[in-house]
Design a protein around this motif. Structure first.
Motif, PDB file in Angstrom:
ATOM      1  N   GLU A   2     117.593   0.959  -1.419  1.00  0.00           N
ATOM      2  CA  GLU A   2     118.571   0.381  -0.502  1.00  0.00           C
ATOM      3  C   GLU A   2     117.883  -0.409   0.613  1.00  0.00           C
ATOM      4  O   GLU A   2     118.250  -1.549   0.924  1.00  0.00           O
ATOM      5  N   ASN A   3     116.879   0.192   1.232  1.00  0.00           N
ATOM      6  CA  ASN A   3     116.178  -0.466   2.340  1.00  0.00           C
ATOM      7  C   ASN A   3     115.457  -1.724   1.879  1.00  0.00           C
ATOM      8  O   ASN A   3     115.422  -2.733   2.591  1.00  0.00           O
ATOM      9  N   CYS A   5     117.521  -9.264   1.537  1.00  0.00           N
ATOM     10  CA  CYS A   5     118.705 -10.061   1.851  1.00  0.00           C
ATOM     11  C   CYS A   5     118.665 -10.621   3.272  1.00  0.00           C
ATOM     12  O   CYS A   5     119.337 -11.620   3.559  1.00  0.00           O
ATOM     13  N   ASN A   6     117.903  -9.998   4.139  1.00  0.00           N
ATOM     14  CA  ASN A   6     117.819 -10.461   5.526  1.00  0.00           C
ATOM     15  C   ASN A   6     116.786 -11.558   5.737  1.00  0.00           C
ATOM     16  O   ASN A   6     116.724 -12.146   6.820  1.00  0.00           O
ATOM     17  N   GLN A   7     115.972 -11.805   4.718  1.00  0.00           N
ATOM     18  CA  GLN A   7     114.964 -12.859   4.871  1.00  0.00           C
ATOM     19  C   GLN A   7     115.551 -14.207   4.463  1.00  0.00           C
ATOM     20  O   GLN A   7     116.483 -14.262   3.665  1.00  0.00           O
ATOM     21  N   PRO A   8     115.028 -15.294   5.011  1.00  0.00           N
ATOM     22  CA  PRO A   8     115.510 -16.615   4.588  1.00  0.00           C
ATOM     23  C   PRO A   8     115.234 -16.842   3.105  1.00  0.00           C
ATOM     24  O   PRO A   8     114.227 -16.368   2.574  1.00  0.00           O
ATOM     25  N   LEU A   9     116.114 -17.557   2.450  1.00  0.00           N
ATOM     26  CA  LEU A   9     115.975 -17.801   1.025  1.00  0.00           C
ATOM     27  C   LEU A   9     114.662 -18.498   0.696  1.00  0.00           C
ATOM     28  O   LEU A   9     114.052 -18.252  -0.343  1.00  0.00           O
ATOM     29  N   LYS A  10     114.198 -19.340   1.604  1.00  0.00           N
ATOM     30  CA  LYS A  10     112.969 -20.089   1.370  1.00  0.00           C
ATOM     31  C   LYS A  10     111.741 -19.189   1.290  1.00  0.00           C
ATOM     32  O   LYS A  10     110.677 -19.615   0.829  1.00  0.00           O
ATOM     33  N   LYS A  70     127.252  -5.315  -3.405  1.00  0.00           N
ATOM     34  CA  LYS A  70     127.598  -6.045  -2.187  1.00  0.00           C
ATOM     35  C   LYS A  70     126.587  -7.147  -1.886  1.00  0.00           C
ATOM     36  O   LYS A  70     126.903  -8.114  -1.206  1.00  0.00           O
ATOM     37  N   HIS A  71     125.358  -6.963  -2.373  1.00  0.00           N
ATOM     38  CA  HIS A  71     124.287  -7.915  -2.080  1.00  0.00           C
ATOM     39  C   HIS A  71     123.995  -8.839  -3.260  1.00  0.00           C
ATOM     40  O   HIS A  71     123.040  -9.614  -3.212  1.00  0.00           O
ATOM     41  N   LEU A  72     124.829  -8.764  -4.295  1.00  0.00           N
ATOM     42  CA  LEU A  72     124.528  -9.526  -5.503  1.00  0.00           C
ATOM     43  C   LEU A  72     124.606 -11.031  -5.263  1.00  0.00           C
ATOM     44  O   LEU A  72     123.886 -11.791  -5.910  1.00  0.00           O
ATOM     45  N   ARG A  73     125.445 -11.465  -4.337  1.00  0.00           N
ATOM     46  CA  ARG A  73     125.516 -12.892  -4.032  1.00  0.00           C
ATOM     47  C   ARG A  73     124.164 -13.417  -3.551  1.00  0.00           C
ATOM     48  O   ARG A  73     123.737 -14.511  -3.959  1.00  0.00           O
ATOM     49  N   THR A  74     123.449 -12.644  -2.740  1.00  0.00           N
ATOM     50  CA  THR A  74     122.128 -13.079  -2.261  1.00  0.00           C
ATOM     51  C   THR A  74     121.134 -13.157  -3.416  1.00  0.00           C
ATOM     52  O   THR A  74     120.331 -14.104  -3.494  1.00  0.00           O
TER      53      THR A  74
END
Length: 348
Positions: A324-325, A331-336, A172-176
């Motif tokens: 998981e955590n 994933c919740n952090q900005p990409l930068k 589910k998080h692979l896009r990030t």
């Protein structure tokens, strides 16, 4: 190259998929196929010999030879059918067996060394090949701690934990994760002269880990006009996620030469360019879109903490939730903020 795929007439069987819940009866039938194919030594080079016996007919052979030929060819083609099942069909059923306590504790014996393993173990090893991933942080932690796509991973993760996590949650998080990689790729491509060694390192990192799971993101980028991904496409494997087995290796000995090579699986060539990949993906993506599982990671606790399964299963569940955590935090952090990876430490 080890053969991976494929007889066209069998592939067509799987073009229409059903994602209905897998019944207990279906799982029982599946285990019957496993016993039929996994407890016998089935070699491709022996197939022609048994086919010749069947061709000559029952009246010309001994009853035992004829019956053996029937059993062998049945087992061979059932094994082929199972090997040809695309990931979208194979994985849900394998995980259903992996989860089912009334079936997965049964054991099978390997035909060469009589080694016994449970159907749960068998299912997990089959899952490894079907998932299309190569996640082994416990083997080479140096490879992961500054990785573009894995620098978030806890240091005590294991292959087993990472594979289970990926199916139930990580996908589910692979896009990030892809976006973190793709950001570095685009930065490198924006240079006046992209560095070949940097490009290759980036390509190796993304292609060696996720197999067919990144195909949708690659296709999306190409459709949006990214022409820089040709070198990535050439490294993608169209047979990713299909079962790897030596059972279907074509015979090399003259005395076992097959008159009809369609009896043997054939490997597919890698993609020549982005156009070929995109056409292939649009025709085959239904084989790789894995249905979402009914269970969450937390639902696995009763199974993974069962001391009968493993004395270390409670630790495995703890590691699973740590993984998981950590991924959710990443994933919740900005990409930068993903600047602790090796790419951002390179000197211009």
């Amino acid at each position: 190259m080890m053969p991976k795929i494929l007889l066209a007439f069998l592939i067509m069987i799987f073009c229409i998929f059903s994602y209905a819940e897998i019944s207990f009866t279906e799982l029982q039938n599946f285990t019957n196929k496993i016993y039929l194919t996994e407890t016998k030594l089935i070699l491709g080079k022996e197939l022609q010999k048994h086919l010749e016996i069947l061709k000559r007919g029952k009246d010309t052979e001994s009853c035992k030879e004829y019956d053996d030929a029937v059993r062998y060819t049945n087992a061979y083609f059932i094994a082929m059918e199972m090997a040809l099942e695309p990931p979208a069909i194979a994985l849900p059923r394998l995980f259903a067996l992996f989860e089912n306590k009334s079936l997965n504790q049964q054991t099978i014996k390997h035909p060469l060394d009589n080694h016994e393993k449970s159907l749960r173990e068998w299912a997990y090893h089959a899952i490894e090949s079907r998932m299309g991933t190569d996640l082994a942080p416990d083997l080479q932690m140096d490879k992961y701690k500054d990785s573009v796509i894995f620098n978030w991973m806890p240091p005590k993760s294991s292959y087993a934990v990472a594979t289970i996590h990926f199916y139930y949650s990580g996908r589910k998080h692979l896009r990030t994760i892809w976006d973190a990689w793709y950001d570095c790729w685009k930065k490198e491509q924006s240079r006046q002269e992209p560095r070949p060694e940097v490009e290759q390192r980036l390509l190796n990192e993304i292609t060696s880990c996720f197999g067919y799971n990144i195909f949708p993101f690659v296709a999306d980028a190409i459709e949006k006009g990214d022409e820089s991904l040709s070198s990535l496409v050439e490294m993608l494997e169209p047979y990713s996620g299909y079962e790897e087995t030596i059972l279907f290796t074509p015979p090399e000995l003259i005395e076992h030469h097959a008159e009809n090579s369609n009896y043997y699986l054939k490997s597919l060539d890698n993609f020549q360019d982005t156009e070929v990949f995109l056409k292939w993906w649009n025709e085959n993506k239904h084989k790789y879109v894995i249905p979402e599982p009914d269970k969450k990671l937390s639902d696995l606790r009763p199974m993974l903490t069962d001391q009968k399964s493993s004395p270390h299963a409670d630790i495995a569940f703890k590691r699973l939730m740590e993984l998981e955590n950590a991924l959710i935090k990443f994933c919740n952090q900005p990409l930068k903020d993903n600047t602790n990876c090796w790419y951002y430490r390179l000197k211009d």
